[in-house]
Design a protein around this motif. Structure first.
Motif, mmCIF file in Angstrom:
data_model
loop_
_atom_site.group_PDB
_atom_site.id
_atom_site.type_symbol
_atom_site.label_atom_id
_atom_site.label_comp_id
_atom_site.label_asym_id
_atom_site.label_seq_id
_atom_site.Cartn_x
_atom_site.Cartn_y
_atom_site.Cartn_z
ATOM 1 N N LYS A 95 -5.316 -1.223 7.999
ATOM 2 C CA LYS A 95 -6.712 -1.002 7.611
ATOM 3 C C LYS A 95 -6.972 0.501 7.533
ATOM 4 C CE LYS A 95 -10.053 -3.713 8.791
ATOM 5 N NZ LYS A 95 -11.130 -4.478 9.473
ATOM 6 N N ALA A 125 -9.975 3.559 7.158
ATOM 7 C CA ALA A 125 -11.387 3.863 7.366
ATOM 8 C C ALA A 125 -11.797 5.028 6.470
ATOM 9 C CB ALA A 125 -11.655 4.211 8.827
ATOM 10 N N TYR A 170 -10.159 -2.318 4.597
ATOM 11 C CA TYR A 170 -10.874 -1.054 4.785
ATOM 12 C C TYR A 170 -12.153 -1.270 5.590
ATOM 13 C CZ TYR A 170 -14.278 -2.566 1.290
ATOM 14 O OH TYR A 170 -15.258 -3.265 0.623
ATOM 15 N N THR A 171 -12.652 -0.187 6.131
ATOM 16 C CA THR A 171 -13.958 -0.191 6.778
ATOM 17 C C THR A 171 -14.636 1.135 6.472
ATOM 18 O OG1 THR A 171 -15.150 -0.559 8.862
ATOM 19 C CG2 THR A 171 -13.173 0.801 8.971
ATOM 20 N N ASN A 230 -18.514 -3.673 4.467
ATOM 21 C CA ASN A 230 -18.444 -3.550 5.918
ATOM 22 C C ASN A 230 -18.696 -2.116 6.355
ATOM 23 O OD1 ASN A 230 -17.917 -3.978 8.651
ATOM 24 N ND2 ASN A 230 -15.718 -3.634 8.378
ATOM 25 N N SER A 290 -18.970 -0.212 9.668
ATOM 26 C CA SER A 290 -18.704 -0.438 11.092
ATOM 27 C C SER A 290 -19.521 0.483 11.994
ATOM 28 C CB SER A 290 -17.214 -0.237 11.381
ATOM 29 O OG SER A 290 -16.789 1.062 10.997
#
Length: 293
Positions: free
Chosen positions: A78, A80, A117-118, A136, A138
């Motif tokens: 993932k 960011a 991804y975030t 998303n 976060s």
């Protein structure tokens, strides 16, 4: 025709008021830009010193390789993206440029797969943009000051580093507008984690250590590497704020210039209408006088 003259005059007065507002906003943005540029220069001196210390402490790791989690890339499950936007509009294309770039990256590298991804968002415009599209987010920070202190952004920066250390994501990019000058900014996407900007060649060329270490080197690095990353992210926030003030100043200058142009056009239109009214009145008076003869 009298109604038309009155209407044009009203538009002129209204546009003049608007031009005064935009001119005042331009001056405010200009003052903020000067302060922000100075803050950027001050930070660069600090960042240069921290980089020098970090490079010296990591000399052997940079030359021969390291197993430090902050330096070594791991399989990326993932990613960011810390996206920096403004909290309000009236900044021209400042927000649209960075948001478009981020959306293109997500489409190209993740095929819009939310599991890959975030987003960590700084600025209300970005937060609202991503949430409106069901993406998303976060972590977010809204209402940033014009000259943000480190304490103000410490929580979101520290949270970003902790999330990486806890392997919630495996790579961190900071996406923002880099300030070039008062007229120009560039979209910049900078990898912050794992740390990649420390160069082995710099370590080879650095002088022998001149720093007295207390406690141990390992204990210092454990604290220093997260702080080094935090300082880079903070530097990006200051840079983005500087670009925001420059964009606001440019946008308000453009708005003021456009208002002046509209006033000029309306003034010409008003004078022509007034001239036509006077000509018509003279024609009517002459026609009336001729009728009495």
């Amino acid at each position: 025709m009298a109604g038309s003259l009155s209407e044009i005059k009203g538009k002129i007065v209204s546009t003049e008021k608007t031009s005064k507002i935009t001119s005042a906003m331009r001056m405010v943005s200009s003052a903020k830009l000067v302060k922000s540029e100075q803050a950027t220069k001050d930070f660069q001196l600090y960042a240069s010193r921290v980089r020098q210390i970090t490079t010296d402490l990591l000399k052997s790791e940079l030359i021969f390789g390291s197993d430090n989690a902050m330096l070594v890339a791991r399989p990326v499950k993932k990613t960011a993206y810390l996206v920096i936007t403004s909290d309000k509009g009236l900044v021209g294309g400042y927000n649209s440029k960075i948001l478009k770039a981020v959306m293109e990256m997500i489409a190209d590298y993740h095929d819009n797969n939310p599991n890959e991804y975030t987003i960590i968002s700084i600025g209300s415009v970005g937060s609202d943009f991503f949430k409106a599209r069901g993406m998303n987010v976060s972590f977010e920070l809204r209402g940033l000051e014009d000259q943000p202190s480190f304490e103000e952004v410490r929580k979101i920066i520290s949270q970003s580093v902790e999330m990486y250390q806890e392997e919630i994501f495996d790579k961190l990019y900071v996406c923002y507008n880099h300030h070039v000058n008062s007229l120009t900014s560039q979209v910049r996407v900078q990898q912050m984690l794992p740390i990649v900007d420390l160069i082995a060649e710099e370590a080879r060329e650095s002088k022998e250590a001149v720093f007295e270490l207390e406690p141990s080197r390992e204990a210092i690095l454990k604290q220093l590497l997260p702080q080094y990353t935090e300082s880079l992210i903070y530097g990006a926030i200051i840079d983005a704020k500087t670009a925001e003030h420059a964009a606001g100043m440019t946008a308000m200058q453009t708005a003021t210039d456009n208002a002046h142009q509209i006033i000029n056009d309306l003034t010409i239109q008003y004078n022509r209408a007034r001239q036509a009214t006077i000509t018509q009145e003279i024609t009517e008076i002459v026609a009336g006088a001729n009728a009495l003869e």
